[in-house]
Design a protein around this motif. Structure first.
Motif, PDB file in Angstrom:
ATOM      1  N   GLY A 524     -78.798  18.175  38.181  1.00  0.00           N
ATOM      2  CA  GLY A 524     -78.266  18.569  36.652  1.00  0.00           C
ATOM      3  C   GLY A 524     -79.004  17.383  35.902  1.00  0.00           C
ATOM      4  O   GLY A 524     -79.084  18.096  34.656  1.00  0.00           O
ATOM      5  N   ASN A 525     -79.338  16.379  36.093  1.00  0.00           N
ATOM      6  CA  ASN A 525     -80.070  15.743  35.290  1.00  0.00           C
ATOM      7  C   ASN A 525     -81.515  15.988  34.965  1.00  0.00           C
ATOM      8  O   ASN A 525     -81.842  16.281  33.703  1.00  0.00           O
ATOM      9  CB  ASN A 525     -80.267  14.059  35.960  1.00  0.00           C
ATOM     10  N   CYS A 528     -81.121  19.326  32.928  1.00  0.00           N
ATOM     11  CA  CYS A 528     -80.803  19.225  31.767  1.00  0.00           C
ATOM     12  C   CYS A 528     -81.793  18.639  30.728  1.00  0.00           C
ATOM     13  O   CYS A 528     -81.882  18.920  29.529  1.00  0.00           O
ATOM     14  CB  CYS A 528     -79.549  18.070  31.669  1.00  0.00           C
ATOM     15  N   SER A 532     -83.454  20.361  27.555  1.00  0.00           N
ATOM     16  CA  SER A 532     -83.554  19.523  26.057  1.00  0.00           C
ATOM     17  C   SER A 532     -84.948  19.877  25.362  1.00  0.00           C
ATOM     18  O   SER A 532     -84.908  19.852  24.373  1.00  0.00           O
ATOM     19  CB  SER A 532     -82.825  18.232  26.417  1.00  0.00           C
ATOM     20  N   GLU A 724     -75.523  18.860  23.983  1.00  0.00           N
ATOM     21  CA  GLU A 724     -75.838  18.271  25.290  1.00  0.00           C
ATOM     22  C   GLU A 724     -74.782  18.726  26.302  1.00  0.00           C
ATOM     23  O   GLU A 724     -75.351  19.039  27.469  1.00  0.00           O
ATOM     24  CB  GLU A 724     -75.604  16.535  25.047  1.00  0.00           C
ATOM     25  N   ARG A 727     -75.884  22.347  27.539  1.00  0.00           N
ATOM     26  CA  ARG A 727     -77.069  22.081  28.545  1.00  0.00           C
ATOM     27  C   ARG A 727     -76.694  21.689  29.847  1.00  0.00           C
ATOM     28  O   ARG A 727     -77.169  22.135  30.877  1.00  0.00           O
ATOM     29  CB  ARG A 727     -78.333  21.438  28.192  1.00  0.00           C
ATOM     30  N   ARG A 728     -75.918  20.770  29.802  1.00  0.00           N
ATOM     31  CA  ARG A 728     -75.543  20.005  31.218  1.00  0.00           C
ATOM     32  C   ARG A 728     -74.605  21.250  31.937  1.00  0.00           C
ATOM     33  O   ARG A 728     -74.628  21.345  33.116  1.00  0.00           O
ATOM     34  CB  ARG A 728     -74.585  18.758  31.036  1.00  0.00           C
ATOM     35  N   ALA A 731     -77.023  23.480  33.443  1.00  0.00           N
ATOM     36  CA  ALA A 731     -77.747  22.831  34.686  1.00  0.00           C
ATOM     37  C   ALA A 731     -77.031  22.659  36.029  1.00  0.00           C
ATOM     38  O   ALA A 731     -77.636  22.899  36.970  1.00  0.00           O
ATOM     39  CB  ALA A 731     -78.123  21.443  34.111  1.00  0.00           C
ATOM     40  N   THR A 736     -68.354  20.704  33.281  1.00  0.00           N
ATOM     41  CA  THR A 736     -68.524  19.077  33.438  1.00  0.00           C
ATOM     42  C   THR A 736     -67.198  18.415  33.656  1.00  0.00           C
ATOM     43  O   THR A 736     -66.175  19.003  33.219  1.00  0.00           O
ATOM     44  CB  THR A 736     -69.366  18.482  32.274  1.00  0.00           C
TER      45      THR A 736
END
Length: 847
Positions: A524-525, A528, A532, A724, A727-728, A731, A736
């Motif tokens: 995910g990081n 993401c 971005s 943000e 987008r997460r 991802a 979340t």
């Protein structure tokens, strides 16, 4: 090499790497690996990272007389993946060159043209002119940027191919715009020459002198940044002509009793003449266009003096433009076999080429920069690689001479380390300490088998494909390519950004992301961060989030197919399937809009609307089921732990773009139902379809009239979600943890009284068929639905299969599709090249 974990290498293990012609291998930007098909004159293609293989269609000579031709010696694919070139030498006859053109699918190729060439004029190396500008990542600004064009421009031709032949000819092969015939220009690399259009036929005759034929055995082509000139490096070998057959005189019966020393001297000279020249020839090639005709000219440059050793690899390394000027390097590897009585030693040499004066376009000087010897190890392969910043280096693979050791951390049983792969700097040829060195592993029972002698790096520099020296079968091995050890920005994230901007396939990157050692949070990081950067660089559009969702779908689907943990497989499967559903809803909305006829709908497309409505209602019921189950678990307190994540299906209700797509789809279903109720069908078929559509909506377990206002209220609340967080969500392909609290409130709204009929939602008629489970075909219908139109897949020999999501379509590329011609044409234009998820198609037999 012996077939056990303790082995000793011999010179014969490495010598096949120096034999000519060599077995080619090519990795295209669409993630197709092209190799020769064993000893047959055919091209085998494999899509990475699946096991889907196909054989390229052969030109007529190879089909009619395959025994007269050898395996391919050169394979080259264009940067846009639209063209493929290959050369097949003849067996005591003329060889064949072939040019293929690709269709919409990855495995849909046709022979555009082919031509023959005489013996001694085969192709040694080929490259393409007119490629798009490369994307790189600027570590200072932390943003992508584009490099200048490489090589000369080709404004009136596509494709434009340049190749070097064995008789030292540089050939320009191209197709002018608005023309279907191939044109060729040919010039000599050994002397100054030029050629100008029009040329109707390629004239290639082997050049010869009094005593021998000089043959080009290795070559490299350099396309420099912001430079219209082409630099060609060649390595030659002097092959003697056959000795004259002595005439027998039946009257001469005299015998001297002494051996003929002249014959021994002639044999010695033959062996010496077969050695390669101790030089590398250089030539500058100019391609020009005067507004009417194209011209090609050559100008030989001073040669490079080398030692009398066998040349293995010859590559140009062109660095990106920097101050004061871009630099061009030539990297070559040489082998010395010491009369074949001991292990060979290898040496890699780097030469630099610079203009003597910036104002003089034809003045070049060449000098040796550095050399590096490999005496304690065996150099197996050397391949160019590209760093994230655009700078070039070389990836080298070396083998141990003996005493391989087991790999302690290998996941495979009884793996043995036989060598290593690392990256060398250019021009000093030292180990790049910023890059990791990876081991080369082999099973203990195959340590001495299939020794790799050539390699190619994937377009995104994430994977490495090596080829063995086996002449009977194509033996390829895939492994991870070296990566930067430590960097502020994750390397895979940057490579993903560059791949998307370059319109390359991301399969080699997602293959690494889907590894079991990378957790979902790390995935995910990385994703993401990539999303971005892409959103910041490119102006966001209404469809940009779908592109991101398609990439995430590819990662989780590949992860589900590779993991052996059932829980992890179930989690990854639920994530990529909800991503596929969101993409499918988008395609449904597009087709709904196309079926509109003014304020109403075209009744000719009524059956298409029935298929869309059926799938949308099934998808909506799946979402509602998950809402009910999630709310009950939340009320019981079983979802409050940190290890319990929110169901990926709820992404449909908590992600603004996904909910907006769902809202539009539900509104379309309701509007079509209202419109059709007011229309009078003109035929019995339309009447049946109309009634089926209305019954599908009215008899469902969901009250669309009451649900639509609630979904709109939920959308008004979540549309202010931060970029943000959005987008997460994409991802992770699930909501979340920050959305957990508001998820409970939204579920209470959606499940208000009067919205759902829970008995119909959880119990279907086919569930009550006792003892007749084979008649319960409703669940099977979803499996065999067209990924685009949502109709049942038609029974055909082959279907379009998406390599990203696995969706199938039988209504693309068929003029006899069951839908109307107008809708067929629209579907062809919209989805013929890409699936609803953005993945490419491939033809496959109906499963």
């Amino acid at each position: 090499m012996r077939e056990d974990s303790s082995w000793q290498a011999g010179w014969y293990d490495i010598y096949p790497a120096l034999e000519h012609p060599r077995r080619p291998i090519e990795w295209s930007n669409s993630s197709i690996i092209f190799t020769g098909y064993g000893m047959q004159p055919a091209i085998l293609a494999r899509h990475f990272s699946s096991s889907k293989q196909f054989i390229m269609p052969s030109p007529p000579p190879l089909l009619s007389e395959p025994d007269n031709y050898g395996p391919a010696t050169v394979i080259s694919v264009s940067p846009d993946d639209a063209w493929l070139f290959a050369c097949f030498p003849g067996q005591n006859n003329a060889g064949v060159c072939c040019l293929w053109n690709r269709g919409p699918e990855l495995d849909n190729w046709r022979v555009m043209d082919w031509w023959t060439y005489p013996a001694g004029a085969g192709v040694v190396v080929a490259d393409w002119i007119g490629a798009a500008r490369e994307w790189v990542y600027d570590s200072v600004t932390e943003s992508p940027r584009r490099l200048p064009f490489r090589g000369p421009r080709a404004p009136v031709s596509h494709p434009t191919l340049v190749f070097v032949t064995e008789n030292h000819q540089i050939v320009l092969c191209y197709v002018r715009h608005y023309s279907t015939s191939i044109k060729m220009l040919s010039c000599s690399l050994l002397q100054q020459s030029n050629a100008t259009e029009p040329v109707s036929k390629l004239d290639q005759e082997p050049t010869s002198d009094i005593n021998s034929i000089q043959t080009c055995v290795s070559a490299a082509i350099s396309l420099n940044f912001s430079d219209p000139s082409i630099i060609v490096a060649t390595r030659s070998q002097k092959c003697p002509l056959p000795l004259p057959t002595p005439q027998f005189n039946h009257m001469d019966l005299g015998l001297t009793g002494e051996p003929d020393e002249s014959g021994a001297e002639a044999l010695d000279s033959v062996l010496e003449d077969y050695e390669e020249h101790a030089t590398i020839e250089l030539c500058e090639v100019q391609l020009k266009f005067d507004g009417l005709a194209m011209s090609l000219s050559t100008r030989p440059l001073p040669v490079i003096q080398t030692a009398e050793r066998k040349l293995k690899d010859l590559h140009f390394i062109v660095q990106p433009p920097t101050r004061p000027s871009p630099s061009v390097h030539l990297v070559a590897s040489f082998f010395d076999f010491y009369d074949y009585v001991s292990l060979p030693t290898a040496e890699v040499v780097c030469y630099s080429l610079t203009r003597q004066a910036p104002t003089d376009p034809v003045s070049w000087i060449c000098k040796q920069e550095c050399s590096r010897s490999f005496e304690d190890k065996l150099l197996a392969f050397l391949a160019p690689c590209k760093h994230l910043s655009g700078t070039r280096g070389v990836t080298v693979g070396v083998y141990r001479k003996s005493s391989a050791q087991p790999h302690p951390t290998s996941m495979k049983a009884k793996d043995t380390v036989i060598g290593s792969v690392s990256v060398l700097k250019v021009p000093d040829l030292t180990d790049d300490q910023e890059w990791e060195a990876l081991p080369i592993l082999k099973p203990n029972d195959k340590v001495g088998q299939d020794v790799s002698v050539s390699a190619v790096v994937s377009p995104n520099c994430s994977m490495l494909c090596t080829m063995s020296a086996s002449i009977w079968a194509t033996q390829t091995t895939l492994q991870r390519a070296p990566q930067i050890k430590a960097q502020t920005t994750p390397p895979l994230s940057v490579r993903l950004v560059i791949a998307v901007l370059s319109e390359h396939a991301t399969t080699d990157i997602t293959h690494q992301l889907s590894h079991h050692t990378i957790s979902s949070n790390i995935i995910g990081n990385i994703l993401c961060h990539s999303f971005s950067v892409l959103d910041a660089y490119r102006a966001k559009t209404t469809r940009s989030w779908l592109r991101h969702l398609g990439i995430a779908l590819e990662v989780y689907r590949m992860r589900a197919s590779r993991t052996h943990d059932e829980q992890e497989k179930e989690d990854a499967t639920s994530r990529w399937k909800v991503a596929q559903d969101v993409c499918s809803l988008t395609s449904c909305n597009v087709i709904f809009n196309e079926c509109r006829d003014g304020e109403g709908y075209n009744l000719d497309t009524i059956w298409q609307l029935v298929g869309l409505c059926t799938w949308i209602m099934d998808c909506l019921e799946k979402i509602m089921k998950e809402c009910v189950l999630s709310l009950e678990l939340s009320s019981s307190g079983k979802t409050s732990g940190p290890d319990v994540s929110i169901s990926p299906t709820l992404l449909m209700l908590l992600h603004p773009h996904a909910l907006q797509t769902l809202l539009e789809a539900v509104a379309n279903v309701k509007q079509v139902r209202q419109r059709l109720e007011l229309l009078t069908p003109r035929s019995e078929n339309s009447q049946i379809a109309r009634d089926a559509f209305i019954d599908q909506v009215d008899c469902s377990s969901i009250n669309l009239t009451g649900l639509l206002p609630i979904l709109k209220d939920v959308f008004e609340v979540i549309k202010i979600t931060s970029d943000e967080e959005i987008r997460r969500c994409l991802a992770l392909c699930q909501p979340t943890e920050n959305m957990r609290n508001q998820a409970h409130a939204h579920l209470l709204k959606v499940l208000e009284p009067g919205i759902l009929d829970r008995s119909r939602l959880f119990m279907k008629l086919h569930d009550f068929v006792d003892g007749m489970s084979r008649l319960a075909i409703e669940p099977q219908k979803q499996k065999y639905r067209d990924i685009v139109t949502k109709n049942l897949l038609l029974v055909r020999p082959s279907t379009f299969v998406c390599v990203r999501c696995g969706g199938q379509s039988s209504e693309l590329g068929k003029s006899d599709a069951s839908t109307t011609p107008k809708l067929v044409g629209f579907i062809e234009r919209y989805w013929i090249k890409r699936c609803v998820c953005g993945g490419p198609w491939i033809r496959a037999p109906r499963s």
